[in-house]
Design a protein around this motif. Structure first.
Motif, PDB file in Angstrom:
ATOM      1  N   ARG A 255       0.815  -1.201   0.000  1.00 17.12           N
ATOM      2  CA  ARG A 255       0.000   0.000   0.000  1.00 17.12           C
ATOM      3  C   ARG A 255       0.858   1.266   0.000  1.00 17.12           C
ATOM      4  O   ARG A 255       0.527   2.259  -0.661  1.00 17.12           O
ATOM      5  CB  ARG A 255      -0.920   0.007   1.230  1.00 17.12           C
ATOM      6  CG  ARG A 255      -2.065  -0.983   1.154  1.00 17.12           C
ATOM      7  CD  ARG A 255      -2.999  -0.657  -0.003  1.00 17.12           C
ATOM      8  NE  ARG A 255      -3.571   0.672   0.135  1.00 17.12           N
ATOM      9  CZ  ARG A 255      -4.693   0.953   0.788  1.00 17.12           C
ATOM     10  NH1 ARG A 255      -5.373  -0.042   1.342  1.00 17.12           N
ATOM     11  NH2 ARG A 255      -5.157   2.183   0.852  1.00 17.12           N
ATOM     12  N   ALA A 256       1.987   1.201   0.705  1.00 18.98           N
ATOM     13  CA  ALA A 256       2.888   2.354   0.732  1.00 18.98           C
ATOM     14  C   ALA A 256       3.469   2.605  -0.659  1.00 18.98           C
ATOM     15  O   ALA A 256       3.549   3.762  -1.118  1.00 18.98           O
ATOM     16  CB  ALA A 256       4.007   2.124   1.751  1.00 18.98           C
ATOM     17  N   LEU A 257       3.890   1.530  -1.331  1.00 16.45           N
ATOM     18  CA  LEU A 257       4.408   1.678  -2.693  1.00 16.45           C
ATOM     19  C   LEU A 257       3.316   2.181  -3.632  1.00 16.45           C
ATOM     20  O   LEU A 257       3.566   3.022  -4.506  1.00 16.45           O
ATOM     21  CB  LEU A 257       4.952   0.332  -3.179  1.00 16.45           C
ATOM     22  CG  LEU A 257       5.501   0.299  -4.612  1.00 16.45           C
ATOM     23  CD1 LEU A 257       6.699   1.224  -4.741  1.00 16.45           C
ATOM     24  CD2 LEU A 257       5.866  -1.129  -5.017  1.00 16.45           C
ATOM     25  N   ALA A 258       2.096   1.669  -3.437  1.00 18.92           N
ATOM     26  CA  ALA A 258       0.980   2.096  -4.280  1.00 18.92           C
ATOM     27  C   ALA A 258       0.684   3.577  -4.106  1.00 18.92           C
ATOM     28  O   ALA A 258       0.412   4.296  -5.077  1.00 18.92           O
ATOM     29  CB  ALA A 258      -0.260   1.263  -3.953  1.00 18.92           C
ATOM     30  N   ASP A 259       0.763   4.066  -2.869  1.00 16.78           N
ATOM     31  CA  ASP A 259       0.517   5.487  -2.627  1.00 16.78           C
ATOM     32  C   ASP A 259       1.601   6.351  -3.279  1.00 16.78           C
ATOM     33  O   ASP A 259       1.311   7.429  -3.818  1.00 16.78           O
ATOM     34  CB  ASP A 259       0.477   5.760  -1.115  1.00 16.78           C
ATOM     35  CG  ASP A 259      -0.738   5.114  -0.455  1.00 16.78           C
ATOM     36  OD1 ASP A 259      -1.709   4.822  -1.182  1.00 16.78           O
ATOM     37  OD2 ASP A 259      -0.702   4.886   0.768  1.00 16.78           O
ATOM     38  N   GLU A 260       2.833   5.854  -3.242  1.00 16.24           N
ATOM     39  CA  GLU A 260       3.933   6.620  -3.821  1.00 16.24           C
ATOM     40  C   GLU A 260       3.832   6.694  -5.337  1.00 16.24           C
ATOM     41  O   GLU A 260       4.127   7.732  -5.942  1.00 16.24           O
ATOM     42  CB  GLU A 260       5.271   5.990  -3.428  1.00 16.24           C
ATOM     43  CG  GLU A 260       6.477   6.747  -3.962  1.00 16.24           C
ATOM     44  CD  GLU A 260       7.781   6.110  -3.521  1.00 16.24           C
ATOM     45  OE1 GLU A 260       8.849   6.566  -3.976  1.00 16.24           O
ATOM     46  OE2 GLU A 260       7.734   5.138  -2.726  1.00 16.24           O
TER      47      GLU A 260
ATOM     48  N   ASP B 242      -3.949   2.443  -8.324  1.00 17.04           N
ATOM     49  CA  ASP B 242      -5.349   2.401  -7.917  1.00 17.04           C
ATOM     50  C   ASP B 242      -5.528   1.447  -6.737  1.00 17.04           C
ATOM     51  O   ASP B 242      -5.020   0.320  -6.750  1.00 17.04           O
ATOM     52  CB  ASP B 242      -6.215   1.936  -9.096  1.00 17.04           C
ATOM     53  CG  ASP B 242      -7.688   2.024  -8.775  1.00 17.04           C
ATOM     54  OD1 ASP B 242      -8.276   3.095  -8.990  1.00 17.04           O
ATOM     55  OD2 ASP B 242      -8.245   1.002  -8.323  1.00 17.04           O
ATOM     56  N   ARG B 243      -6.257   1.903  -5.724  1.00 21.56           N
ATOM     57  CA  ARG B 243      -6.402   1.090  -4.506  1.00 21.56           C
ATOM     58  C   ARG B 243      -7.191  -0.184  -4.759  1.00 21.56           C
ATOM     59  O   ARG B 243      -6.964  -1.216  -4.113  1.00 21.56           O
ATOM     60  CB  ARG B 243      -7.050   1.903  -3.395  1.00 21.56           C
ATOM     61  CG  ARG B 243      -8.450   2.392  -3.676  1.00 21.56           C
ATOM     62  CD  ARG B 243      -8.973   3.270  -2.554  1.00 21.56           C
ATOM     63  NE  ARG B 243     -10.346   3.706  -2.769  1.00 21.56           N
ATOM     64  CZ  ARG B 243     -11.416   2.997  -2.395  1.00 21.56           C
ATOM     65  NH1 ARG B 243     -11.259   1.836  -1.784  1.00 21.56           N
ATOM     66  NH2 ARG B 243     -12.630   3.464  -2.621  1.00 21.56           N
ATOM     67  N   HIS B 244      -8.132  -0.137  -5.715  1.00 21.71           N
ATOM     68  CA  HIS B 244      -8.870  -1.364  -6.029  1.00 21.71           C
ATOM     69  C   HIS B 244      -7.967  -2.398  -6.690  1.00 21.71           C
ATOM     70  O   HIS B 244      -8.075  -3.602  -6.424  1.00 21.71           O
ATOM     71  CB  HIS B 244     -10.048  -1.032  -6.948  1.00 21.71           C
ATOM     72  CG  HIS B 244     -11.067  -0.134  -6.341  1.00 21.71           C
ATOM     73  ND1 HIS B 244     -11.099   1.220  -6.607  1.00 21.71           N
ATOM     74  CD2 HIS B 244     -12.075  -0.377  -5.462  1.00 21.71           C
ATOM     75  CE1 HIS B 244     -12.098   1.767  -5.935  1.00 21.71           C
ATOM     76  NE2 HIS B 244     -12.706   0.826  -5.222  1.00 21.71           N
ATOM     77  N   ALA B 245      -7.051  -1.936  -7.535  1.00 15.94           N
ATOM     78  CA  ALA B 245      -6.102  -2.853  -8.160  1.00 15.94           C
ATOM     79  C   ALA B 245      -5.167  -3.450  -7.118  1.00 15.94           C
ATOM     80  O   ALA B 245      -4.812  -4.637  -7.194  1.00 15.94           O
ATOM     81  CB  ALA B 245      -5.296  -2.123  -9.235  1.00 15.94           C
ATOM     82  N   VAL B 246      -4.775  -2.661  -6.132  1.00 13.30           N
ATOM     83  CA  VAL B 246      -3.906  -3.163  -5.061  1.00 13.30           C
ATOM     84  C   VAL B 246      -4.625  -4.252  -4.273  1.00 13.30           C
ATOM     85  O   VAL B 246      -4.034  -5.293  -3.937  1.00 13.30           O
ATOM     86  CB  VAL B 246      -3.471  -2.004  -4.135  1.00 13.30           C
ATOM     87  CG1 VAL B 246      -2.700  -2.543  -2.936  1.00 13.30           C
ATOM     88  CG2 VAL B 246      -2.629  -1.009  -4.909  1.00 13.30           C
TER      89      VAL B 246
ATOM     90  N   HIS C 162      -6.648   1.572 -15.562  1.00 11.39           N
ATOM     91  CA  HIS C 162      -6.871   2.591 -14.541  1.00 11.39           C
ATOM     92  C   HIS C 162      -6.261   3.919 -15.005  1.00 11.39           C
ATOM     93  O   HIS C 162      -5.706   4.002 -16.096  1.00 11.39           O
ATOM     94  CB  HIS C 162      -6.255   2.144 -13.216  1.00 11.39           C
ATOM     95  CG  HIS C 162      -6.888   0.908 -12.657  1.00 11.39           C
ATOM     96  ND1 HIS C 162      -8.114   0.914 -12.026  1.00 11.39           N
ATOM     97  CD2 HIS C 162      -6.471  -0.385 -12.658  1.00 11.39           C
ATOM     98  CE1 HIS C 162      -8.423  -0.328 -11.644  1.00 11.39           C
ATOM     99  NE2 HIS C 162      -7.442  -1.125 -12.012  1.00 11.39           N
ATOM    100  N   ALA C 163      -6.358   4.923 -14.183  1.00 12.65           N
ATOM    101  CA  ALA C 163      -5.962   6.265 -14.605  1.00 12.65           C
ATOM    102  C   ALA C 163      -4.487   6.348 -14.988  1.00 12.65           C
ATOM    103  O   ALA C 163      -4.127   6.944 -16.003  1.00 12.65           O
ATOM    104  CB  ALA C 163      -6.266   7.264 -13.487  1.00 12.65           C
ATOM    105  N   LYS C 164      -3.606   5.737 -14.188  1.00 14.54           N
ATOM    106  CA  LYS C 164      -2.170   5.877 -14.422  1.00 14.54           C
ATOM    107  C   LYS C 164      -1.493   4.573 -14.829  1.00 14.54           C
ATOM    108  O   LYS C 164      -0.273   4.565 -15.051  1.00 14.54           O
ATOM    109  CB  LYS C 164      -1.488   6.419 -13.158  1.00 14.54           C
ATOM    110  CG  LYS C 164      -1.935   7.822 -12.768  1.00 14.54           C
ATOM    111  CD  LYS C 164      -1.182   8.305 -11.546  1.00 14.54           C
ATOM    112  CE  LYS C 164      -1.609   9.712 -11.157  1.00 14.54           C
ATOM    113  NZ  LYS C 164      -0.864  10.198  -9.956  1.00 14.54           N
ATOM    114  N   HIS C 165      -2.239   3.498 -14.898  1.00 15.09           N
ATOM    115  CA  HIS C 165      -1.603   2.219 -15.198  1.00 15.09           C
ATOM    116  C   HIS C 165      -2.652   1.213 -15.662  1.00 15.09           C
ATOM    117  O   HIS C 165      -3.874   1.456 -15.552  1.00 15.09           O
ATOM    118  CB  HIS C 165      -0.876   1.670 -13.965  1.00 15.09           C
ATOM    119  CG  HIS C 165      -1.801   1.383 -12.815  1.00 15.09           C
ATOM    120  ND1 HIS C 165      -2.453   0.180 -12.658  1.00 15.09           N
ATOM    121  CD2 HIS C 165      -2.207   2.157 -11.770  1.00 15.09           C
ATOM    122  CE1 HIS C 165      -3.191   0.217 -11.579  1.00 15.09           C
ATOM    123  NE2 HIS C 165      -3.065   1.414 -11.011  1.00 15.09           N
TER     124      HIS C 165
END
Length: 347
Positions: free
Chosen positions: A53-58, A62-66, A81-84
């Protein structure tokens, strides 16, 4: 390639198709992704949820993908998703060699257990890199890395080359599992038509093969949608390289072949199951004909001796030739019936 955190994190960076850095920490990932000439890969094996989650925030994942990357039971899919782009696929492996011989197996409960093992690989596809997340270490990413490094020119085409290498390795594993199941079905066909008719062994193996093919079908068939989605979204992530089109077309053809092969094997197992039932009926009819023929033959001496055993005069009563006459009748009629039944294939 070097690892960190007891082998759970692996990282590699390429420039112009050549490896320039390995084993860099996760803290450097966001900076490296900003470099125009860099192509990076980070692999997380059984990652800690908080660390992911920390890497995902950085990175703005997308939190749903995580959540999908660490949740159990996710189906193969590719989502934009928006960025990936996020994708999930499953590698397959048969834990033991396919049974191609007709030697009897121990028909216990373990013989009915599926030998197919699946390993989930999730990937976050970014414009200049890919982050893979594995649920277990059963799937070896070294083979994917070797495929990437074997073609430096292809890596110069960007992240699409990394995605192709990953998917191509997974699909090749599907083909290997399908081939092993195909060989097992051929061995089962040989066992099916053996004269001894090992019915229980055939039933156990047929049940296991059907279970394995159902499991394999669940991960192979959705790959068509995964590759299609990657093809649609690939141009949105980075500058589209037409050189990769042929590679992806070939990959999609392999996916279709794997799906069709799986379906044909499923039909073959169903045919074997139905054939086994038909052969059991045929063997039962053969046994019944033989029993009927021998019963008719045995009934002849019973009838003759019963007639001559009555307490009334009969031909040859009280004379030696009467015994010979009755024995001759028994032998003559029995031999005649045996010849008739033998000619008709009843015995």
């Amino acid at each position: 390639m070097s690892n960190d955190e007891a082998g759970r994190i692996t990282s590699c960076r390429w420039e112009q198709g050549k490896v320039v850095d390995e084993g860099f920490p996760l803290a450097d990932v966001s900076d490296l992704l900003q470099r125009e000439d860099s192509l990076i890969w980070v692999d997380l094996c059984e990652p800690d949820h908080a660390g992911l989650r920390a890497l995902a925030d950085e990175l703005g994942l997308d939190r749903h993908a995580v959540e999908d990357a660490v949740s159990a039971g996710e189906r193969p899919k590719a989502t934009r998703h928006a960025k990936h782009t996020f994708l999930t696929v499953y590698a397959t492996q048969l834990v033991s060699g396919a049974e191609t011989s007709s030697a009897p197996a121990d028909p216990d409960a373990s013989g009915r257990e599926s030998r197919l093992r699946t390993s989930r690989i999730s990937a976050f596809i970014l414009p200049r890199g890919i982050i893979t997340v594995r649920s277990s270490a059963d799937f070896d990413m070294h083979q994917v890395l070797e495929r990437w490094n074997d073609d430096p020119e292809l890596l110069q085409l960007g992240v699409g080359a990394l995605v192709h290498g990953l998917l191509d390795t997974v699909v090749d594993g599907h083909f290997e599992s399908i081939q092993q199941l195909d060989d097992a079905i051929e061995g089962l066909e040989d066992l099916l038509f053996e004269e001894r008719g090992q019915v229980h062994v055939v039933q156990v193996r047929t049940y296991r093969l059907r279970k394995e093919l159902v499991e394999l079908r669940r991960v192979v068939l959705p790959m068509r949608d995964v590759v299609n989605a990657v093809l649609r979204h690939r141009g949105e992530l980075d500058q589209r390289h037409t050189e990769l089109d042929g590679f992806y077309d070939d990959l999609f053809d392999h996916v279709l072949r794997a799906a069709e092969w799986t379906e044909s094997l499923r039909d073959m197992v169903t045919t074997i199951f139905e054939t086994n039932l038909s052969l059991q009926d045929a063997r039962l009819n053969t046994v019944m004909k033989k029993l009927t023929g021998w019963a008719a033959i045995i009934a002849v001496p019973t009838a003759v001796t019963g007639w001559f055993g009555q307490n009334v005069p009969y031909p040859g009563f009280g004379r030696p030739w009467g015994v010979l006459f009755s024995a001759g009748v028994i032998a003559g009629v029995a031999i005649t019936l045996y010849g008739v039944f033998r000619r008709r294939g009843w015995i």
